[in-house]
Motif scaffolding. Sequence first.
Motif, mmCIF file in Angstrom:
data_model
loop_
_atom_site.group_PDB
_atom_site.id
_atom_site.type_symbol
_atom_site.label_atom_id
_atom_site.label_comp_id
_atom_site.label_asym_id
_atom_site.label_seq_id
_atom_site.Cartn_x
_atom_site.Cartn_y
_atom_site.Cartn_z
ATOM 1 N N ASP A 51 0.849 -1.197 0.000
ATOM 2 C CA ASP A 51 0.000 0.000 0.000
ATOM 3 C C ASP A 51 0.884 1.246 0.000
ATOM 4 O OD1 ASP A 51 0.985 -0.485 2.629
ATOM 5 O OD2 ASP A 51 -0.525 0.873 3.445
ATOM 6 N N SER A 52 2.184 1.064 -0.236
ATOM 7 C CA SER A 52 3.142 2.167 -0.107
ATOM 8 C C SER A 52 3.466 2.774 -1.466
ATOM 9 C CB SER A 52 4.415 1.638 0.536
ATOM 10 O OG SER A 52 5.375 2.654 0.622
ATOM 11 N N GLN A 99 11.565 9.675 1.322
ATOM 12 C CA GLN A 99 10.596 8.689 1.828
ATOM 13 C C GLN A 99 10.889 8.387 3.278
ATOM 14 O OE1 GLN A 99 11.749 5.660 -1.352
ATOM 15 N NE2 GLN A 99 11.288 4.286 0.331
ATOM 16 N N GLY A 100 10.159 7.429 3.859
ATOM 17 C CA GLY A 100 10.238 7.189 5.296
ATOM 18 C C GLY A 100 11.623 6.794 5.786
ATOM 19 N N ASN A 186 2.626 -2.036 11.618
ATOM 20 C CA ASN A 186 2.654 -2.775 10.341
ATOM 21 C C ASN A 186 3.070 -4.226 10.546
ATOM 22 O OD1 ASN A 186 2.789 -3.586 7.687
ATOM 23 N ND2 ASN A 186 4.439 -2.209 7.110
ATOM 24 N N ASP A 215 6.408 6.521 14.581
ATOM 25 C CA ASP A 215 6.481 6.199 13.147
ATOM 26 C C ASP A 215 5.045 6.371 12.657
ATOM 27 O OD1 ASP A 215 6.217 4.930 10.696
ATOM 28 O OD2 ASP A 215 7.762 3.439 11.135
ATOM 29 N N CYS A 217 3.497 6.632 9.670
ATOM 30 C CA CYS A 217 3.039 6.222 8.330
ATOM 31 C C CYS A 217 1.531 6.121 8.160
ATOM 32 C CB CYS A 217 3.523 4.810 8.013
ATOM 33 S SG CYS A 217 5.236 4.648 7.749
ATOM 34 N N SER A 255 6.507 8.169 6.413
ATOM 35 C CA SER A 255 6.528 7.805 5.008
ATOM 36 C C SER A 255 5.179 8.233 4.450
ATOM 37 C CB SER A 255 6.709 6.295 4.830
ATOM 38 O OG SER A 255 6.442 5.968 3.479
ATOM 39 N N LYS A 257 4.124 7.962 1.684
ATOM 40 C CA LYS A 257 3.688 7.011 0.664
ATOM 41 C C LYS A 257 2.487 6.189 1.156
ATOM 42 C CE LYS A 257 7.018 4.997 -1.701
ATOM 43 N NZ LYS A 257 8.290 4.277 -2.030
ATOM 44 N N LYS A 258 2.197 6.294 2.454
ATOM 45 C CA LYS A 258 1.015 5.602 3.000
ATOM 46 C C LYS A 258 -0.083 6.658 3.216
ATOM 47 C CE LYS A 258 4.514 2.653 3.994
ATOM 48 N NZ LYS A 258 5.913 2.969 3.641
ATOM 49 N N ARG A 406 0.728 -11.386 2.782
ATOM 50 C CA ARG A 406 0.044 -10.099 2.930
ATOM 51 C C ARG A 406 -0.620 -9.662 1.635
ATOM 52 N NH1 ARG A 406 2.941 -4.358 4.282
ATOM 53 N NH2 ARG A 406 3.459 -4.504 2.074
HETATM 54 C C1 P70 Z 1 5.160 -1.684 3.216
HETATM 55 C C2 P70 Z 1 6.320 -0.721 3.059
HETATM 56 C C3 P70 Z 1 7.287 0.907 4.661
HETATM 57 C C4 P70 Z 1 7.394 1.459 6.022
HETATM 58 C C5 P70 Z 1 6.462 1.120 7.024
HETATM 59 C C6 P70 Z 1 6.622 1.625 8.326
HETATM 60 C C7 P70 Z 1 5.651 1.280 9.418
HETATM 61 C C8 P70 Z 1 8.551 2.803 7.655
HETATM 62 C C9 P70 Z 1 8.449 2.327 6.341
HETATM 63 C C10 P70 Z 1 9.497 2.756 5.349
HETATM 64 C C11 P70 Z 1 7.559 -1.424 2.584
HETATM 65 C C12 P70 Z 1 7.377 -2.521 1.570
HETATM 66 C C13 P70 Z 1 7.283 -3.854 1.976
HETATM 67 C C14 P70 Z 1 7.095 -4.890 1.027
HETATM 68 C C15 P70 Z 1 7.008 -4.577 -0.317
HETATM 69 C C16 P70 Z 1 7.098 -3.256 -0.704
HETATM 70 C C17 P70 Z 1 7.273 -2.221 0.234
HETATM 71 N N1 P70 Z 1 6.514 -0.079 4.382
HETATM 72 N N2 P70 Z 1 7.655 2.440 8.606
HETATM 73 O O1 P70 Z 1 4.610 -2.087 2.197
HETATM 74 O O2 P70 Z 1 8.969 3.764 4.537
HETATM 75 O O3 P70 Z 1 9.180 2.770 2.257
HETATM 76 O O4 P70 Z 1 8.828 5.229 2.579
HETATM 77 O O5 P70 Z 1 10.999 4.199 3.151
HETATM 78 O O6 P70 Z 1 5.415 0.328 6.770
HETATM 79 O O7 P70 Z 1 4.765 -2.023 4.344
HETATM 80 P P1 P70 Z 1 9.520 3.998 3.043
#
Ligand code: P70
Length: 458
Positions: A51-52, A99-100, A186, A215, A217, A255, A257-258, A406
């Motif tokens: 979902d990012s 990004q995060g 997460n 955090d 997100c 991040s 992106k969420k 997932r």
């Molecule tokens: C996800 C993505 C990123 C994330 C997060 C939390 C709670 C920081 C970040 C980093 C990563 C992912 C996993 C599998 C496949 C693709 C992408 N989570 N903290 O999908 O943020 O990516 O912006 O550096 O969930 O859960 P960023």
Amino acid sequence: MPRLVPEPYRIKVVEPFRLTTRAEREAILTAAGYNIFFVKSEEVYIDLLTDSGTSAMSDAQWAGMMVGDEAYACCRNYYNLKGTISDIFGFRYFVPTHQGRAAEKVLFAAMLKPGDYVPSNTHFDTTHANIEAVGGHAVDLPIAETLVPTSRHPFKGNMDVERLRRFIADVGAQRIPLAMLTITNNSSGGQPVSLANVRAVKEVLAQYGIPLFIDACRYAENAYFIKQREAGYADKTTLEIAREMFSYADGCTMSAKKDGLVNIGGFLAMNDERLYQRASQLLVLWEGFITYGGLAGRDLEAMARGLWEALDEKYLQHRIGQVHYLAERLLEQDVPIVEPPGGHAVYLDARRFLPHIPQAQLPGQALVAHLYLEGGIRAVEIGSVMFAHKDKTTGEWKYPELELVRLAIPRRVYTQTHLDYVADVIIELYRKREQVRGMRYTYEPPFLRHFTARFEFV
Ligand code: P70
């Protein structure tokens, strides 16, 4: 039949995509060595990998892109974002990041020395890795219910406050420069953290003068769960709840992106001026000048607008409703999932889905392969491929407690019909689960295995 509230938006732009044939998917997956990360996006029908960065932006966000001010220093969008962060999160200072994980890198480089500890409810992988990268120790202290897939605790993302108290007593506050809370959590399935928990964690930390960072997100999704589930919050707005959550924190990593509803972007925010100065130095070194931090002016504008849109309760009702709708459709047919579903994803429990496949034969990976073969659906394994490791002394394989797959739901991207399709494919697969065989590696890289490993069916 579970019900889903109708979408609180209508479609103005469409992105055509096509379902491949079963024969095409077999050829594609074989060529990819059965690793879903190697399948081209165009060859995926419903992409639930993450979902990012996969949200659909609104017309207001796209309009904001057109008023991007691309000056190197002090562009107008920076001030709009600064105002937004101050209004929602309440922090005095912030630096934008691409990004995060860039926000995490700056934070830990500015605050940690080798040997320090950072406790959390559960650190996300990138957070964990960024702490270890500067010689620190990332410590997870979730409540016991977090690890029980069938526990219906309403705030399964909480930190265990007693464990935190004992942990501080054990290692000493001087070795803990900060603590964190990941909201929603997460790594535990997108499970929320209650406001009572944030407050209790803050109280313990305050006794020792340890700052709390969030955090953030999925802050809007967490706020919505609090409104739904926590006594005393039903009549508060998600904005009021978000403000209260962050009022107990000294800063946050984000991040966007969420819950920023953008395809790229993030930030690090804080109240402490000295930390802001250190972070600014590192930002200039790694990301860019302090008013753009690795992003274009237009990206800052889209982020500022997205952070507000994510708090819209009609949107959140539908967003979290979609995740719960998919979960309910699967539960109706006894498909084993992590319960209750979290805010951004449904997790299939591969051990219960495929009980005839031992963990050594990677049931999660086999399930991921079949979701693609049967329906062109891309999911991600969060189990033995990601986490199994050889014990350093005995040389024996250690398998993780949870073997999950997932299905992350991108924001504002798919319709109920898409979700029904996903549910139908999974239910059909569950009916013929005995036919699914386990998998083995044909190539096993030494670290971060899941990204580049290759497999075949046993
Ligand atoms: C996800 C993505 C990123 C994330 C997060 C939390 C709670 C920081 C970040 C980093 C990563 C992912 C996993 C599998 C496949 C693709 C992408 N989570 N903290 O999908 O943020 O990516 O912006 O550096 O969930 O859960 P960023």
